[in-house]
Design an enzyme around this catalytic site. Structure first.
Site, short mmCIF file in Angstrom:
data_model
loop_
_atom_site.label_atom_id
_atom_site.label_comp_id
_atom_site.label_asym_id
_atom_site.label_seq_id
_atom_site.Cartn_x
_atom_site.Cartn_y
_atom_site.Cartn_z
N ARG A 90 66.31 69.96 47.46
CA ARG A 90 66.02 70.20 46.05
C ARG A 90 67.05 71.20 45.53
O ARG A 90 67.68 71.92 46.31
CB ARG A 90 64.60 70.77 45.89
CG ARG A 90 64.41 72.09 46.58
CD ARG A 90 62.96 72.54 46.60
NE ARG A 90 62.84 73.87 47.19
CZ ARG A 90 61.77 74.30 47.82
NH1 ARG A 90 60.72 73.52 47.97
NH2 ARG A 90 61.74 75.52 48.30
N LYS A 130 31.68 22.82 34.54
CA LYS A 130 30.46 23.58 34.87
C LYS A 130 30.38 23.91 36.36
O LYS A 130 30.05 25.04 36.73
CB LYS A 130 29.23 22.78 34.43
CG LYS A 130 27.94 23.42 34.85
CD LYS A 130 26.73 22.92 34.10
CE LYS A 130 26.34 21.52 34.48
NZ LYS A 130 25.09 21.11 33.81
N SER A 132 54.17 69.35 48.69
CA SER A 132 53.76 68.68 47.45
C SER A 132 54.94 68.20 46.63
O SER A 132 56.04 68.77 46.68
CB SER A 132 52.94 69.66 46.59
OG SER A 132 51.75 69.93 47.25
N ALA A 192 58.29 71.46 49.69
CA ALA A 192 57.73 70.94 48.44
C ALA A 192 58.85 70.61 47.46
O ALA A 192 59.87 71.29 47.41
CB ALA A 192 56.78 71.96 47.83
N ASN A 201 49.74 65.99 57.09
CA ASN A 201 49.25 66.47 55.81
C ASN A 201 50.23 66.04 54.73
O ASN A 201 51.40 66.42 54.76
CB ASN A 201 49.13 68.00 55.85
CG ASN A 201 48.30 68.50 54.67
OD1 ASN A 201 48.51 68.05 53.54
ND2 ASN A 201 47.37 69.40 54.94
N ARG A 217 26.59 22.42 27.38
CA ARG A 217 25.85 23.63 27.01
C ARG A 217 26.48 24.91 27.54
O ARG A 217 26.13 26.00 27.14
CB ARG A 217 24.39 23.49 27.47
CG ARG A 217 23.60 22.48 26.68
CD ARG A 217 22.34 22.01 27.40
NE ARG A 217 22.61 20.98 28.41
CZ ARG A 217 21.68 20.38 29.14
NH1 ARG A 217 20.41 20.70 28.99
NH2 ARG A 217 22.01 19.45 30.03
N TYR A 241 51.31 58.21 45.98
CA TYR A 241 51.50 56.78 46.24
C TYR A 241 52.19 56.63 47.58
O TYR A 241 53.32 57.12 47.77
CB TYR A 241 52.36 56.11 45.15
CG TYR A 241 52.73 54.70 45.55
CD1 TYR A 241 51.73 53.75 45.76
CD2 TYR A 241 54.06 54.32 45.75
CE1 TYR A 241 52.05 52.45 46.17
CE2 TYR A 241 54.37 53.03 46.15
CZ TYR A 241 53.36 52.11 46.37
OH TYR A 241 53.67 50.83 46.78
N LYS A 255 49.30 51.28 49.78
CA LYS A 255 49.56 49.84 49.85
C LYS A 255 50.28 49.53 51.15
O LYS A 255 51.28 50.18 51.46
CB LYS A 255 50.43 49.39 48.68
CG LYS A 255 50.56 47.89 48.62
CD LYS A 255 51.93 47.39 48.18
CE LYS A 255 53.00 47.63 49.21
NZ LYS A 255 54.28 47.00 48.90
C1 UD1 Z 1 19.09 15.70 35.28
C2 UD1 Z 1 17.99 14.63 35.44
C3 UD1 Z 1 16.65 15.31 35.20
C4 UD1 Z 1 16.46 16.44 36.15
C5 UD1 Z 1 17.62 17.44 36.08
C6 UD1 Z 1 17.52 18.43 37.23
C7 UD1 Z 1 18.93 12.47 34.69
C8 UD1 Z 1 19.00 11.51 33.61
N1 UD1 Z 1 18.21 13.58 34.47
O1 UD1 Z 1 19.05 16.14 33.94
O2 UD1 Z 1 15.59 14.36 35.37
O3 UD1 Z 1 15.24 17.12 35.89
O4 UD1 Z 1 18.89 16.75 36.22
O5 UD1 Z 1 18.50 19.42 37.15
O6 UD1 Z 1 19.48 12.24 35.75
N2 UD1 Z 1 26.81 14.06 35.71
C9 UD1 Z 1 27.86 13.24 36.02
N3 UD1 Z 1 28.20 12.25 35.15
C10 UD1 Z 1 27.51 12.01 34.01
C11 UD1 Z 1 26.42 12.86 33.70
C12 UD1 Z 1 26.10 13.88 34.56
O7 UD1 Z 1 28.50 13.39 37.04
O8 UD1 Z 1 27.88 11.09 33.29
C13 UD1 Z 1 26.47 15.15 36.63
C14 UD1 Z 1 26.59 16.51 36.00
O9 UD1 Z 1 27.89 17.03 36.17
C15 UD1 Z 1 25.53 17.31 36.75
C16 UD1 Z 1 24.50 16.26 37.13
O10 UD1 Z 1 25.13 15.01 37.03
O11 UD1 Z 1 26.08 17.90 37.92
C17 UD1 Z 1 23.26 16.31 36.24
O12 UD1 Z 1 23.65 16.07 34.90
P1 UD1 Z 1 23.03 16.85 33.67
O13 UD1 Z 1 23.62 16.31 32.43
O14 UD1 Z 1 23.07 18.29 33.90
O15 UD1 Z 1 21.52 16.32 33.76
P2 UD1 Z 1 20.21 17.06 33.25
O16 UD1 Z 1 20.08 16.89 31.80
O17 UD1 Z 1 20.14 18.43 33.79
CA CA Z 2 21.57 19.73 34.85
#
Ligand code: UD1
Ligand code: CA
Length: 465
Positions: A445, A26, A410, A428, A382, A19, A371, A356
């Site tokens: 100059r 992320k 200057s 100057a 000055n 997302r 500069y 710098k």
């Molecule tokens: C998850 C929880 C949800 C909770 C929310 C809180 C699950 C199924 N759901 O949902 O109940 O309310 O977090 O923020 O656990 N990640 C991995 N590997 C994967 C999938 C995810 O390392 O295969 C990591 C992501 O990088 C992230 C974290 O796990 O840091 C959470 O994953 P994300 O997909 O964001 O879960 P949510 O849908 O937010």
């Molecule tokens: Ca999450």
């Protein structure tokens, strides 16, 4: 038993963060100047963990490189990324033969405080539960897993997409942060299936499994739901960043700093500002900056990794990076201080001046369009408008030294390496290539030659009489 009190932190950071619509993983997106994952790590240290394991997957190398300087953390690769339970499973080889508590953190929940995490571990150990889930009650639970309770006891967690209409009305949410007793954990994870809306192995399913196995599951309901905000989109990133900034600004205001408009002032968490300093709108203060007391920072100034003394005035539109500015100095508008620069007490650096790697002495002035690079400027000097140190010959950088009380006229060029002695003058418009001895006048100059009657003769030549 040995190892029972051990604490093992696991941080989930393998997901793509679909997302976010980003090439950057992320957890490397920044909140108030710091990647989320670093905030999560810092929180982890609050429980003095014996081990820290970061689960990486999507863009694993980038995450590893970012954390490369952090000592004593292990990485486990999750490839492909099949869900949060599958992610935690990758930590098993690093934790076999150990006992104690696994504290599970999400790389995308960056505001959790160290205090809350400590409380989680204490509650968990105190109750002897197999799992303790951090929860909060929120007005808008959309997107989070919901805590389903039967007779007050948590019976399972259901994800938004799998929830029934009535379950969606539950306002108690799963933070994605848990403490687990290590002993039964990995065996239970193996029995998690992926029959759900996303076809993923959900860690949240471990709760129902534990309940079926008659293992004790506890919750820790926290008051400040902001702490467990998860970041799944750019808009959540911006909102959480705003919360972090707001908190920092409120702390500073409580400590005596005036913000004309806190909503547009950005101060990184590591920055310090002393009392009675006034910060105008649009100011950005980054990194490990320290600002003294009774300073005035006018609108749209950016300061990073710099030390500013007391009673310094910084006029609008200055960029100050890696510099030290002593008490009482005045800068700008439109001054640019680059790394390695020091500005002495009560010195003045005016508009369109770039310094710098320069030591600019106390009470000295460089007011306009200059500069000064790789220079040592003494006290009470000055520097006239348009003065330039020619510090670079195309291969090497050379130093310019201007001793105390000297006066640079200057539009002069000081062609380094060169020294202008104590109390000396530079006329100057000079191009100074040789040292000017103390007390001397350096003038370099072309001599002016006035041609009498030239304009009249020019008119005659062009035929106009
Ligand atoms: C998850 C929880 C949800 C909770 C929310 C809180 C699950 C199924 N759901 O949902 O109940 O309310 O977090 O923020 O656990 N990640 C991995 N590997 C994967 C999938 C995810 O390392 O295969 C990591 C992501 O990088 C992230 C974290 O796990 O840091 C959470 O994953 P994300 O997909 O964001 O879960 P949510 O849908 O937010
Ligand atoms: Ca999450």
């Amino acid at each position: 038993m040995m190892g029972v009190d051990q604490t093992h932190v696991v941080i989930l950071a393998a997901g793509q963060g679909t997302r976010m619509k980003s090439a950057l993983p992320k957890v490397l997106h920044q909140i108030a100047g710091r990647p989320m994952i670093e905030r999560v790590l810092q929180t982890a240290y609050a429980v003095n963990p014996d081990t820290i394991t970061v689960i990486v997957g999507h863009q694993a190398e980038m995450v590893r490189i970012q954390l490369g300087t952090v000592p004593n953390i292990g990485f486990a690769l999750q490839e492909p990324q099949l869900g949060t339970a599958h992610a935690l499973q990758q930590a098993e080889p690093l934790l076999t033969g150990r006992l104690g508590t696994v504290v599970l953190l999400s790389g995308d929940v960056p505001l959790l405080s160290g205090g809350t995490l400590k409380r989680l571990v204490d509650t968990h150990r105190g109750s002897g539960a197999a799992a303790t889930v951090v929860t909060a009650t929120v007005e808008r639970p959309y997107g989070y897993g919901r805590i389903v309770r039967t007779r007050g006891q948590v019976s399972r967690i259901v994800e938004e997409r799998d929830a029934s209409l009535s379950q969606r009305k539950i306002t108690e949410i799963n933070s994605g942060i848990y403490a687990f007793d290590l002993a039964p954990l990995f065996d239970a994870l193996r029995s998690i299936a992926s029959q759900n809306a996303q076809g993923e192995f959900y860690l949240t399913d471990v709760i129902a499994i534990y309940r079926r196995r008659k293992l004790l599951v506890e919750t820790l309901l926290i008051d400040d739901a902001q702490e467990i905000r998860g970041i799944n989109s750019r808009s959540e990133l911006a909102e959480v960043s705003r919360l972090v900034r707001q908190k920092k600004n409120e702390e500073l205001m409580a400590a005596g700093v005036t913000f004309i408009d806190p909503a547009t002032t950005y101060v990184d968490p590591d920055a310090e500002i002393a009392a009675d300093t006034v910060i105008h709108p649009g100011v950005v203060i980054e990194g490990k900056t320290r600002i003294g007391s009774a300073c005035e920072i006018q609108a749209y100034v950016r300061i990073l990794d710099s030390q500013i003394g007391d009673r310094v005035t910084i006029n609008s539109f200055c960029l100050i990076s890696g510099a030290h500015v002593a008490a009482g100095a005045a800068l700008g508008p439109f001054a640019h201080l680059r790394p390695g620069t020091t500005v002495g007490e009560n010195a003045k650096v005016g508009n369109f001046v770039e310094l710098k790697n320069t030591n600019f002495g106390p009470r000295s002035k460089v007011n306009h369009l200059s500069y000064l690079g790789d220079a040592t400027i003494g006290a009470d000097v000055n520097v006239g408008a348009g003065t330039i140190t020619c510090n670079y010959d195309g291969v090497n950088k050379h130093r310019t030294v201007v001793e105390d009380g000297a006066f640079i006229g200057s539009d002069s060029q000081l062609i380094a390496p060169v020294t202008v002695g104590k109390g000396a003058y530079v006329a100057a418009g000079s191009s100074i290539t040789q040292n000017v001895p103390a007390g001397a006048l350096g003038i370099a100059r072309g001599r002016q030659n006035n041609v009498d009657g030239w304009a009249e003769r020019r008119k005659d030549r062009s035929g106009k009489t």
